[in-house]
Design an enzyme around this catalytic site. Structure first.
Site, PDB file in Angstrom:
ATOM      1  CB  ALA A  33     -14.205  12.540 -24.727  1.00 43.32           C
ATOM      2  CG  LEU A  34     -12.248  12.526 -18.664  1.00 48.41           C
ATOM      3  CD1 LEU A  34     -11.455  12.820 -17.383  1.00 48.41           C
ATOM      4  CD2 LEU A  34     -12.477  11.025 -18.813  1.00 48.41           C
ATOM      5  CG  HIS A  35     -19.242  11.903 -20.044  1.00 42.86           C
ATOM      6  ND1 HIS A  35     -19.587  11.016 -19.045  1.00 42.86           N
ATOM      7  CD2 HIS A  35     -19.025  11.144 -21.151  1.00 42.86           C
ATOM      8  CE1 HIS A  35     -19.610   9.787 -19.530  1.00 42.86           C
ATOM      9  NE2 HIS A  35     -19.252   9.831 -20.805  1.00 42.86           N
ATOM     10  N   GLY A  37     -20.357  11.188 -16.232  1.00 45.15           N
ATOM     11  CA  GLY A  37     -20.297   9.745 -15.931  1.00 45.15           C
ATOM     12  C   GLY A  37     -18.911   9.359 -15.435  1.00 45.15           C
ATOM     13  CG  HIS A  38     -15.602   9.566 -18.093  1.00 46.16           C
ATOM     14  ND1 HIS A  38     -16.073  10.293 -19.163  1.00 46.16           N
ATOM     15  CD2 HIS A  38     -15.264   8.350 -18.593  1.00 46.16           C
ATOM     16  CE1 HIS A  38     -16.024   9.562 -20.260  1.00 46.16           C
ATOM     17  NE2 HIS A  38     -15.544   8.377 -19.949  1.00 46.16           N
ATOM     18  CD  GLN A  62     -11.594   0.124 -25.944  1.00 46.87           C
ATOM     19  OE1 GLN A  62     -10.713  -0.046 -25.112  1.00 46.87           O
ATOM     20  NE2 GLN A  62     -12.793   0.573 -25.599  1.00 46.87           N
ATOM     21  CD  GLN A 149     -26.276  -0.679 -14.119  1.00 46.49           C
ATOM     22  OE1 GLN A 149     -26.332  -0.368 -12.930  1.00 46.49           O
ATOM     23  NE2 GLN A 149     -27.356  -0.711 -14.900  1.00 46.49           N
ATOM     24  CB  SER A 186     -22.231   7.992 -24.469  1.00 44.65           C
ATOM     25  OG  SER A 186     -21.329   7.562 -25.471  1.00 44.65           O
TER      26      SER A 186
HETATM   27  P1  AMP Z   1     -15.001   5.275 -21.810  1.00 47.51           P
HETATM   28  O1  AMP Z   1     -14.167   6.503 -21.664  1.00 47.51           O
HETATM   29  O2  AMP Z   1     -16.189   5.442 -22.683  1.00 47.51           O
HETATM   30  O3  AMP Z   1     -14.174   4.049 -22.126  1.00 47.51           O
HETATM   31  O4  AMP Z   1     -15.609   4.994 -20.373  1.00 47.51           O
HETATM   32  C1  AMP Z   1     -14.781   4.895 -19.252  1.00 47.51           C
HETATM   33  C2  AMP Z   1     -15.607   4.412 -18.083  1.00 47.51           C
HETATM   34  O5  AMP Z   1     -16.645   5.331 -17.829  1.00 47.51           O
HETATM   35  C3  AMP Z   1     -16.263   3.041 -18.352  1.00 47.51           C
HETATM   36  O6  AMP Z   1     -16.161   2.256 -17.178  1.00 47.51           O
HETATM   37  C4  AMP Z   1     -17.682   3.419 -18.637  1.00 47.51           C
HETATM   38  O7  AMP Z   1     -18.610   2.403 -18.302  1.00 47.51           O
HETATM   39  C5  AMP Z   1     -17.865   4.626 -17.720  1.00 47.51           C
HETATM   40  N1  AMP Z   1     -18.990   5.431 -18.179  1.00 47.51           N
HETATM   41  C6  AMP Z   1     -19.214   5.888 -19.442  1.00 47.51           C
HETATM   42  N2  AMP Z   1     -20.403   6.528 -19.495  1.00 47.51           N
HETATM   43  C7  AMP Z   1     -20.941   6.466 -18.256  1.00 47.51           C
HETATM   44  C8  AMP Z   1     -22.157   6.928 -17.684  1.00 47.51           C
HETATM   45  N3  AMP Z   1     -23.074   7.592 -18.397  1.00 47.51           N
HETATM   46  N4  AMP Z   1     -22.380   6.682 -16.379  1.00 47.51           N
HETATM   47  C9  AMP Z   1     -21.458   6.001 -15.635  1.00 47.51           C
HETATM   48  N5  AMP Z   1     -20.287   5.542 -16.116  1.00 47.51           N
HETATM   49  C10 AMP Z   1     -20.038   5.763 -17.412  1.00 47.51           C
END
Ligand code: AMP
Length: 281
Positions: A33-35, A37-38, A62, A149, A186
């Site tokens: 579900a990449l955005h 941030g990813h 998890q 972070q 997120s």
């Molecule tokens: P997830 O797919 O939610 O497990 O996130 C994968 C990685 O993306 C983790 O290291 C998160 O901290 C990072 N991540 C998620 N949301 C953000 C964001 N808004 N800004 C920067 N990194 C993010």
């Protein structure tokens, strides 16, 4: 861009690149579900490493028993397009049985700090995170792994794990990417109704207020936390999980917001649990 599904394929790819000489292998672990941030993590990996693997794996261990594993957003094709556009060389997308073979009974557990912050309300969460990230680091033999972070407690736990296991990977932390109005990106923002989306801004508003109070000299954690409670009190629909000022290494409460200390909040907006934080400068 290659799409790999097995640990053996990922390891072979990594070893081939390493044996070719001069390659630094970067890994960006995600649950898809990449955005944006990813995307920022993939770009950071691209800038710092000559080979970049992005893992896409919704990690069952998890999630707690009543959490959102079954409905967690999954968008593999769109994710692959984003990873490719950001310059990933490989997407690693294993099946659950590939990372957790039948009869799997091995976990990696960091003690102590995993029961603070998010670990207090999600008691098995970090054990799942450390287990899967250890598997991914061992499989990819990455030199550097990139994390946001945004999940600051996760960063503390993973740094502890990498140090304790003497894993040969460097943990690189990238800044929080936000929507123009401040909401931290997120995958779970997809769950928010329009009304909840507006309420969710309370978290980033609290972060900004704490940053400006700290900037103007307020260093007492109790005062920073009290001011945050005031902001949340105006939005009764939100249920606070925690508001904390902690040492970013141990996640122990810090009495004063000295430089490098983490201010973090978690709250339920409707059924959705959101987190946000800032490192006080
Ligand atoms: P997830 O797919 O939610 O497990 O996130 C994968 C990685 O993306 C983790 O290291 C998160 O901290 C990072 N991540 C998620 N949301 C953000 C964001 N808004 N800004 C920067 N990194 C993010």
């Amino acid at each position: 861009m290659k799409i790999l599904h097995t640990v053996a394929e990922l390891r072979q790819w990594s070893r081939e690149k390493r044996n070719a000489g001069g390659n630094l292998i970067g890994l960006v672990p995600t649950m898809g579900a990449l955005h944006a941030g990813h995307a920022s993590l993939i770009r950071a990996a691209r800038a710092a490493c000559s080979q970049v693997a992005v893992s896409i794996f919704v990690n069952p261990t998890q999630f707690g028993p009543h959490e959102d594993f079954a409905v967690y957003p999954r968008s593999f094709e769109v994710d692959c397009a984003l990873a490719q556009a950001e310059g990933a060389d490989v997407v690693f997308a294993p099946a659950v049985e590939e990372l957790y073979p039948a009869g799997a009974a091995t976990f990696v557990e960091v003690e102590g700090l995993t029961h603070r912050l998010d670990g207090a309300s999600r008691p098995t969460h970090f054990r799942g995170v450390t287990t899967v990230v250890a598997k991914l680091l061992i499989a990819s033999e990455a030199d550097r792994a990139f994390f946001g972070q945004k999940d600051a407690a996760q960063v503390a736990v993973l740094r502890r794990m990498v140090a304790d296991l003497r894993l040969p990977a460097e943990i690189v932390v990238c800044p929080i990417v936000r929507e123009p109005d401040g909401l931290a990106l997120s995958s779970r923002n997809l769950y928010l109704s329009p009304a909840e989306r507006a309420q969710a801004l309370t978290l980033s508003r609290a972060i900004r207020q704490v940053e400006s109070l700290a900037c103007s000299g307020e260093r007492r954690s109790s005062a920073l936390i009290a001011s945050t409670h005031q902001i949340f009190a105006a939005v009764p629909e939100i249920r606070i999980d925690y508001i904390a000022v902690v040492d970013w290494t141990t996640l122990e409460p810090a009495e004063f917001a000295v430089p490098g200390v983490l201010f973090a909040v978690a709250a339920w907006v409707g059924p959705t649990r959101l987190i946000d934080n800032t490192i006080l400068g």
